[in-house]
Each structure stands twice: as C-alpha cells, then as structure tokens.
Design a protein around this motif. Structure first.
Motif, PDB file in Angstrom:
ATOM      1  N   ASN A   5       0.752  -1.148   0.054  1.00  0.00           N
ATOM      2  CA  ASN A   5       0.051  -0.267  -0.108  1.00  0.00           C
ATOM      3  C   ASN A   5       0.852   1.226   0.064  1.00  0.00           C
ATOM      4  N   LYS A   6       0.220   2.399  -0.081  1.00  0.00           N
ATOM      5  CA  LYS A   6       1.083   3.948  -0.165  1.00  0.00           C
ATOM      6  C   LYS A   6       2.150   3.917   0.885  1.00  0.00           C
ATOM      7  N   ILE A  10       6.233   4.080   0.846  1.00  0.00           N
ATOM      8  CA  ILE A  10       6.836   5.189   1.294  1.00  0.00           C
ATOM      9  C   ILE A  10       8.156   4.778   2.511  1.00  0.00           C
ATOM     10  N   GLU A  11       7.529   3.780   3.114  1.00  0.00           N
ATOM     11  CA  GLU A  11       8.506   3.363   4.305  1.00  0.00           C
ATOM     12  C   GLU A  11       9.529   2.534   3.579  1.00  0.00           C
ATOM     13  N   LEU A  12       9.292   1.672   2.708  1.00  0.00           N
ATOM     14  CA  LEU A  12      10.281   0.907   1.795  1.00  0.00           C
ATOM     15  C   LEU A  12      11.264   1.928   1.155  1.00  0.00           C
ATOM     16  N   ALA A  13      10.780   2.877   0.426  1.00  0.00           N
ATOM     17  CA  ALA A  13      11.435   3.933  -0.399  1.00  0.00           C
ATOM     18  C   ALA A  13      12.443   4.682   0.783  1.00  0.00           C
ATOM     19  N   THR A  14      11.915   4.844   1.999  1.00  0.00           N
ATOM     20  CA  THR A  14      12.751   5.773   2.943  1.00  0.00           C
ATOM     21  C   THR A  14      13.915   4.926   3.440  1.00  0.00           C
TER      22      THR A  14
END
Length: 90
Positions: A5-6, A10-14
């Motif tokens: 999910n969104k 975002i957490e993975l990208a961070t």
C-alpha cells in the motif's frame, strides 16, 4: 512494490534511501582512510605537500573510477540475469 500500500511503499523507499546513504558514507569513509594512509606521511606541516596532494588526487580518482566500473559491471550482470529470467522474485 506492486503488492504494497502507499504507506508501505513510502516506508520501503525511505529505508532504501537510508541504506544507500549509509553505503555511500561507508564507501566515502573507506576511501578517505585508504588515501590518507597511502599518501599522507609528513606531519610537520598542517597542509599537504605537493607530492601528498597529487597522491591523494590520484588515489581518489582511482577509487571513484573503480567504484564506477564495479557499478557498471553490476548493472550489466543484473540486465543479463533479468533477460534470462533468473532474478529472484521473478
């Protein structure tokens, strides 16, 4: 990342950005330490001598070029693996 999910994306990208920054800082630190150890040997002055300065410049250039070459080879191998379908998770 398709199954996330969104917020998870975002957490993975961070996390990936933090890991890349950590790896870059580690590479930079190792390069500084290696070039310092190899090139700087006169501690009677607070500035580098011309010989030390040219040694540091060559050392840094060599280290950066080797990292660039290593990255290019990694990308080539990754592309070959992707074409053959042998990448994990595919």
């Amino acid at each position: 990342m398709d199954g996330l999910n969104k917020n998870e994306q975002i957490e993975l990208a961070t996390r990936m950005e933090k890991k890349q920054m950590k790896e870059f800082m580690n590479m930079y630190s190792n390069m500084v330490q290696r070039c310092f150890d190899d090139c700087v040997n006169d501690f009677t002055s607070k500035s580098l001598g011309s010989r030390e300065e040219s040694c540091v410049m060559r050392c840094v250039d060599k280290q950066l070029k080797s990292q660039e070459r290593l990255g290019a080879r990694f990308q080539e191998q990754n592309a070959i693996m992707a074409q053959s379908g042998s990448l994990p998770g595919r």
